[in-house]
Enzyme design. Structure first.
Site, mmCIF file in Angstrom:
data_model
loop_
_atom_site.group_PDB
_atom_site.id
_atom_site.type_symbol
_atom_site.label_atom_id
_atom_site.label_comp_id
_atom_site.label_asym_id
_atom_site.label_seq_id
_atom_site.Cartn_x
_atom_site.Cartn_y
_atom_site.Cartn_z
ATOM 1 N N ARG A 233 0.900 -0.904 -0.130
ATOM 2 C CA ARG A 233 0.020 0.124 0.242
ATOM 3 C C ARG A 233 1.297 1.346 -0.010
ATOM 4 O O ARG A 233 1.449 0.922 0.988
ATOM 5 C CB ARG A 233 -1.127 -0.270 1.461
ATOM 6 C CG ARG A 233 -2.115 -1.121 0.769
ATOM 7 C CD ARG A 233 -2.966 -0.258 0.295
ATOM 8 N NE ARG A 233 -4.494 -1.535 -0.319
ATOM 9 C CZ ARG A 233 -4.600 -2.325 -0.933
ATOM 10 N NH1 ARG A 233 -3.038 -3.424 -1.799
ATOM 11 N NH2 ARG A 233 -5.183 -3.873 -0.520
ATOM 12 N N GLU A 262 -2.399 7.476 -5.222
ATOM 13 C CA GLU A 262 -2.792 7.148 -6.261
ATOM 14 C C GLU A 262 -3.908 7.434 -6.733
ATOM 15 O O GLU A 262 -4.059 7.525 -7.999
ATOM 16 C CB GLU A 262 -1.954 6.078 -6.432
ATOM 17 C CG GLU A 262 -3.193 4.904 -5.837
ATOM 18 C CD GLU A 262 -2.712 3.066 -5.405
ATOM 19 O OE1 GLU A 262 -3.363 2.061 -5.795
ATOM 20 O OE2 GLU A 262 -0.819 3.139 -4.729
ATOM 21 N N HIS A 294 0.092 -0.202 -9.319
ATOM 22 C CA HIS A 294 -1.246 -1.511 -9.213
ATOM 23 C C HIS A 294 -1.174 -2.454 -9.639
ATOM 24 O O HIS A 294 -2.728 -2.773 -9.341
ATOM 25 C CB HIS A 294 -2.199 -0.134 -8.230
ATOM 26 C CG HIS A 294 -2.765 -1.017 -6.793
ATOM 27 N ND1 HIS A 294 -2.711 -0.226 -6.331
ATOM 28 C CD2 HIS A 294 -2.679 -1.812 -6.687
ATOM 29 C CE1 HIS A 294 -3.123 -0.953 -4.337
ATOM 30 N NE2 HIS A 294 -3.047 -2.350 -5.479
#
Length: 331
Positions: A233, A262, A294
């Site tokens: 994360r 993000e 991601h």
């Protein structure tokens, strides 16, 4: 009943449709859920969301007012969900508690090896028919020390790969994993792990206690030539502090698949827009930094498991059942 799914990727869409076939109708949307798109969910009892959807209090209020009663999150993380507000509103919230740990662990190693061996720079050069080796020298990882922050299923899978490289294994976690100990991993305080590791990889969830786990002090305690990888994360790393250290010429390489700001960027095409995030814009200019959007979880196996579990969560909701995936139970 029609399920409305937000933040559906093109590769994901046919998988979702097939998984729900014979159970419920499903309509996938490329847009992410936020305050502006929440009205689209009006009239849908069940919606499904991705990790970068906004499920804060204001959005949940809109969903509840529009008749939504259940949110099926298509991810393990749920730091984007205000669970207290969901409970107050009587919204059922479920997540995917686990999926292929190999997808993320293998990608974390992909980032580590790419920055270590300067793969992006090498590929860019050869596309221009520049075949020099200047500046491309990496180093053997065999015999070096890897520090693994978080030794759950993904951390364990990462450790097994490190063991295959012949590395010395250090770990840090609130609970020890016997399988990691069997690999020869030694649990140590975070400070020692950071100081001794040539490669540091993050595999912990984002919680209030872990936000900026890698802060300015932690970064300064790491070796100047260390490699840092984050595929967990974005909020685990203080990005501004990381940029400061990179500007000072520190670290052999940094591989980031996640970024703390993000949301509103990752999974979207921003190539024709001016990026207002100065920190991210500076970060991607460093030659020893590799940023991906991601995608560590994005394998056929992992996405298939995520979708299958999401379907099960919806079926459990409609049948009045409760599983380990439920974060806020049906009221």
């Amino acid at each position: 009943m029609e399920i409305l799914a937000f933040g559906v990727q093109a590769d994901e869409s046919p998988l979702i449709e097939r998984a729900f076939e014979g159970h419920h109708a499903v309509r996938g949307l490329h847009v992410f859920l936020d305050e502006d798109t929440a009205p689209i969910a009006s009239g849908h009892e069940v919606i499904s969301t991705s990790v970068n959807c906004d499920l804060g209090g204001a959005v949940l209020e809109q969903l509840a007012a529009g008749g939504t009663r259940m949110v099926a999150q298509r991810s393990t993380g749920f730091n984007n969900v205000d669970l207290q507000v969901a409970e107050r509103l009587g919204l059922t919230v479920a997540r995917v508690s686990s999926y292929s740990p190999y997808s993320v662990a293998e990608f974390a190693w992909t980032l580590a090896m790419a920055v270590n061996r300067r793969i992006v720079r090498a590929s860019t050069r050869t596309r221009d028919f520049d075949f020099r080796l200047d500046g491309l020298m990496g180093r053997d990882l065999h015999g070096r020390t890897v520090g693994i922050l978080g030794t759950g299923k993904i951390g364990e899978a990462f450790a097994r790969i490190a063991h295959g490289f012949g590395m010395r294994l250090l770990g840090w976690d609130v609970a020890e994993n016997p399988a990691c100990r069997e690999l020869g991993l030694t649990y140590v305080p975070k400070e020692r792990l950071l100081a001794e590791s040539d490669l540091v990889s993050l595999h912990v969830p984002l919680l209030p206690a872990t936000r900026h786990l890698i802060d300015a002090a932690a970064l300064k305690s790491m070796k100047d030539d260390a490699i840092l990888v984050n595929s967990s994360r974005g909020g685990l790393v203080d990005t501004a502090a990381l940029v400061t250290e990179l500007r000072a010429g520190r670290f052999t390489g940094v591989g980031l698949d996640v970024y703390e700001a993000e949301a509103g960027l990752f999974f979207l095409d921003k190539s024709l827009e001016a990026i207002e995030d100065d920190t991210l814009a500076r970060l991607v200019t460093f030659p020893n930094v590799l940023v991906t959007s991601h995608q560590a979880y994005y394998t056929r196996e992992a996405v298939g498991q995520i979708i299958a579990t999401t379907v099960d969560n919806v079926l459990d909701y409609t049948a009045g059942r409760r599983s380990e995936n439920v974060l806020v139970p049906r009221s």
